[in-house]
Design a protein around this motif. Structure first.
Motif, PDB file in Angstrom:
ATOM      1  N   ASP A 107     -12.362   4.176   4.427  1.00  0.00           N
ATOM      2  CA  ASP A 107     -12.680   3.109   3.470  1.00  0.00           C
ATOM      3  C   ASP A 107     -11.421   2.462   2.917  1.00  0.00           C
ATOM      4  O   ASP A 107     -11.344   1.247   2.756  1.00  0.00           O
ATOM      5  CB  ASP A 107     -13.516   3.673   2.316  1.00  0.00           C
ATOM      6  N   GLN A 108     -10.418   3.279   2.625  1.00  0.00           N
ATOM      7  CA  GLN A 108      -9.173   2.720   2.082  1.00  0.00           C
ATOM      8  C   GLN A 108      -8.417   1.911   3.124  1.00  0.00           C
ATOM      9  O   GLN A 108      -7.842   0.861   2.811  1.00  0.00           O
ATOM     10  CB  GLN A 108      -8.289   3.849   1.554  1.00  0.00           C
TER      11      GLN A 108
ATOM     12  N   LEU B 143     -10.718   8.099   3.636  1.00  0.00           N
ATOM     13  CA  LEU B 143      -9.516   7.399   4.096  1.00  0.00           C
ATOM     14  C   LEU B 143      -9.883   6.151   4.883  1.00  0.00           C
ATOM     15  O   LEU B 143      -9.229   5.107   4.754  1.00  0.00           O
ATOM     16  CB  LEU B 143      -8.663   8.331   4.957  1.00  0.00           C
TER      17      LEU B 143
ATOM     18  N   THR C 283      -3.264   6.093   9.559  1.00  0.00           N
ATOM     19  CA  THR C 283      -2.675   5.005   8.773  1.00  0.00           C
ATOM     20  C   THR C 283      -1.623   4.257   9.580  1.00  0.00           C
ATOM     21  O   THR C 283      -1.567   3.014   9.569  1.00  0.00           O
ATOM     22  CB  THR C 283      -2.054   5.569   7.484  1.00  0.00           C
TER      23      THR C 283
ATOM     24  N   PHE D  78       0.852  -1.185   0.000  1.00  0.00           N
ATOM     25  CA  PHE D  78       0.000   0.000   0.000  1.00  0.00           C
ATOM     26  C   PHE D  78       0.888   1.236   0.000  1.00  0.00           C
ATOM     27  O   PHE D  78       1.839   1.321   0.780  1.00  0.00           O
ATOM     28  CB  PHE D  78      -0.914   0.003   1.227  1.00  0.00           C
TER      29      PHE D  78
ATOM     30  N   GLN E  60      -1.970  -0.995  -3.834  1.00  0.00           N
ATOM     31  CA  GLN E  60      -3.075  -0.064  -3.740  1.00  0.00           C
ATOM     32  C   GLN E  60      -2.556   1.262  -3.216  1.00  0.00           C
ATOM     33  O   GLN E  60      -1.543   1.308  -2.510  1.00  0.00           O
ATOM     34  CB  GLN E  60      -4.187  -0.581  -2.823  1.00  0.00           C
TER      35      GLN E  60
ATOM     36  N   GLU F 190      -8.997  -1.868   3.678  1.00  0.00           N
ATOM     37  CA  GLU F 190      -8.376  -2.859   2.795  1.00  0.00           C
ATOM     38  C   GLU F 190      -7.119  -3.478   3.386  1.00  0.00           C
ATOM     39  O   GLU F 190      -6.686  -4.550   2.959  1.00  0.00           O
ATOM     40  CB  GLU F 190      -8.041  -2.208   1.444  1.00  0.00           C
TER      41      GLU F 190
ATOM     42  N   ILE G 155      -3.207   4.727  -1.002  1.00  0.00           N
ATOM     43  CA  ILE G 155      -3.967   5.373   0.077  1.00  0.00           C
ATOM     44  C   ILE G 155      -3.778   6.875  -0.106  1.00  0.00           C
ATOM     45  O   ILE G 155      -2.700   7.413   0.181  1.00  0.00           O
ATOM     46  CB  ILE G 155      -3.467   4.925   1.460  1.00  0.00           C
ATOM     47  N   ASP G 156      -4.811   7.557  -0.604  1.00  0.00           N
ATOM     48  CA  ASP G 156      -4.641   8.962  -0.968  1.00  0.00           C
ATOM     49  C   ASP G 156      -5.818   9.851  -0.581  1.00  0.00           C
ATOM     50  O   ASP G 156      -5.888  11.005  -0.998  1.00  0.00           O
ATOM     51  CB  ASP G 156      -4.409   9.085  -2.476  1.00  0.00           C
ATOM     52  N   ARG G 157      -6.745   9.339   0.209  1.00  0.00           N
ATOM     53  CA  ARG G 157      -7.927  10.123   0.552  1.00  0.00           C
ATOM     54  C   ARG G 157      -7.801  10.764   1.923  1.00  0.00           C
ATOM     55  O   ARG G 157      -6.941  10.395   2.722  1.00  0.00           O
ATOM     56  CB  ARG G 157      -9.176   9.244   0.508  1.00  0.00           C
TER      57      ARG G 157
END
Length: 325
Positions: A206-207, A204, A232, A169, A195, A210, A197-199
């Motif tokens: 939701d990401q 964020l 994160t 990620f 993937q 994962e 992670i950029d929100r």
């Protein structure tokens, strides 16, 4: 070839403000507080598209806003003067007068990208050849860091963690998200599951859903421990995932929470940020991963070429169990 041997052989051969945490707090001593940016950053995700357009115009045209009426701002932003007033109030200001007062206060010692670029150009005396020379000097110094023994050791640790990961990620917020997307695209072509992670805000969350055991995180982050980075890092720690931090400092709150830190300079702190050395660092990781599992990398590139051939020829892609037509 063993993975570790491949990585080692590659490394030996390849060597060459706005507070995102959303809190209302003063800047460091000597710097004017930018209240508009603080509130805009914190409330951006909750603004309607029309309000975002007005706020974005104000952010990019602060000097003009100081002497503009609501009607003039509305005309420039392509909206109504009522929308301008409601946007200002949605950002927590009583009206245009209070907004102008805060914008004027924040213009004293601002450290926005535009201000940093201006100082960079001033250093170069606005001469293109001098600016290029300064740029090359910064990159030369950065490449020396990448050649150092300490960086080489950390690179080996990062490659070891990433090579064992089920998925990688890549974290990047704001402009850095584009660099994260580039790295993820290159990982895909090397056969790696990845993937981005950029929100921010609820997106964020939701990401982060994962993330799962067996993954690894490459984090592109700078400055203070802002809320997206903190969330994160917390989720990665909960899942016991390795975090490889690419930043401009190895001594920060961010770096203290990563398993491996790749400290990559971006130029002087009060000047325009330069990302060339960061991209070079990412290329080193990509080639190191390819060396660690060359079979996977070559198979992915062969599949990519096969798909390109299909697109060029216009043939249909048939699955193995499809019936003949």
């Amino acid at each position: 070839m063993a993975e570790g041997a491949g990585i080692k052989r590659f490394v030996l051969a390849s060597s060459p403000s706005i507070h995102a945490d959303g809190t209302d707090r003063p800047d460091v001593a000597g710097k004017a507080r930018d209240l508009f940016s603080e509130r805009y950053e914190r409330r951006r995700d909750r603004l309607s598209p029309a309000f975002q357009r007005v706020a974005g115009y104000i952010d990019a045209n602060r000097l003009a806003v100081l002497t503009s009426s609501a009607i003039e701002i509305a005309r420039a932003a392509g909206t109504s003067d009522a929308t301008v007033i409601r946007t200002v109030q949605a950002l927590g200001f009583a009206g245009l007068q209070e907004l102008r007062r805060e914008l004027a206060a924040g213009l004293g010692q601002r450290t926005t990208p535009a201000d940093n670029l201006k100082r960079t150009l001033d250093d170069a005396e606005e001469q293109i050849d001098a600016a290029v020379e300064n740029l090359l000097d910064v990159y030369a110094a950065g490449l020396e860091v990448l050649r150092s023994a300490g960086f080489r050791e950390n690179l080996m640790k990062a490659l070891s963690a990433l090579n064992d990961a089920r998925r990688i990620f890549v974290f990047g917020i704001g402009p850095t998200a584009h660099i994260a997307a580039y790295f993820a695209a290159r990982l895909r072509r090397k056969g790696r599951q990845q993937q981005v992670i950029d929100r921010t805000g609820a997106g964020l969350a939701d990401q982060l859903l994962e993330l799962a055991p067996g993954d690894a995180v490459v984090m592109l982050a700078y400055g203070s421990l802002y809320k997206e980075a903190n969330a994160t890092l917390a989720e990665a720690r909960r899942l016991r995932l390795p975090v490889i931090l690419i930043s401009d400092s190895a001594q920060s709150e961010l770096s203290s929470r990563a398993q491996v830190v790749l400290a990559v300079p971006r130029g002087r702190n009060d000047r325009f940020a330069l990302h060339g050395v960061t991209v070079f660092c990412l290329e080193m990781l990509l080639l190191g991963l390819a060396a660690g599992d060359s079979e996977k990398a070559l198979a992915a590139l062969a599949d990519l070429e096969r798909l390109r051939q299909v697109l060029r020829s216009g043939r249909k892609i048939m699955s193995a169990d499809s019936e003949d037509e």
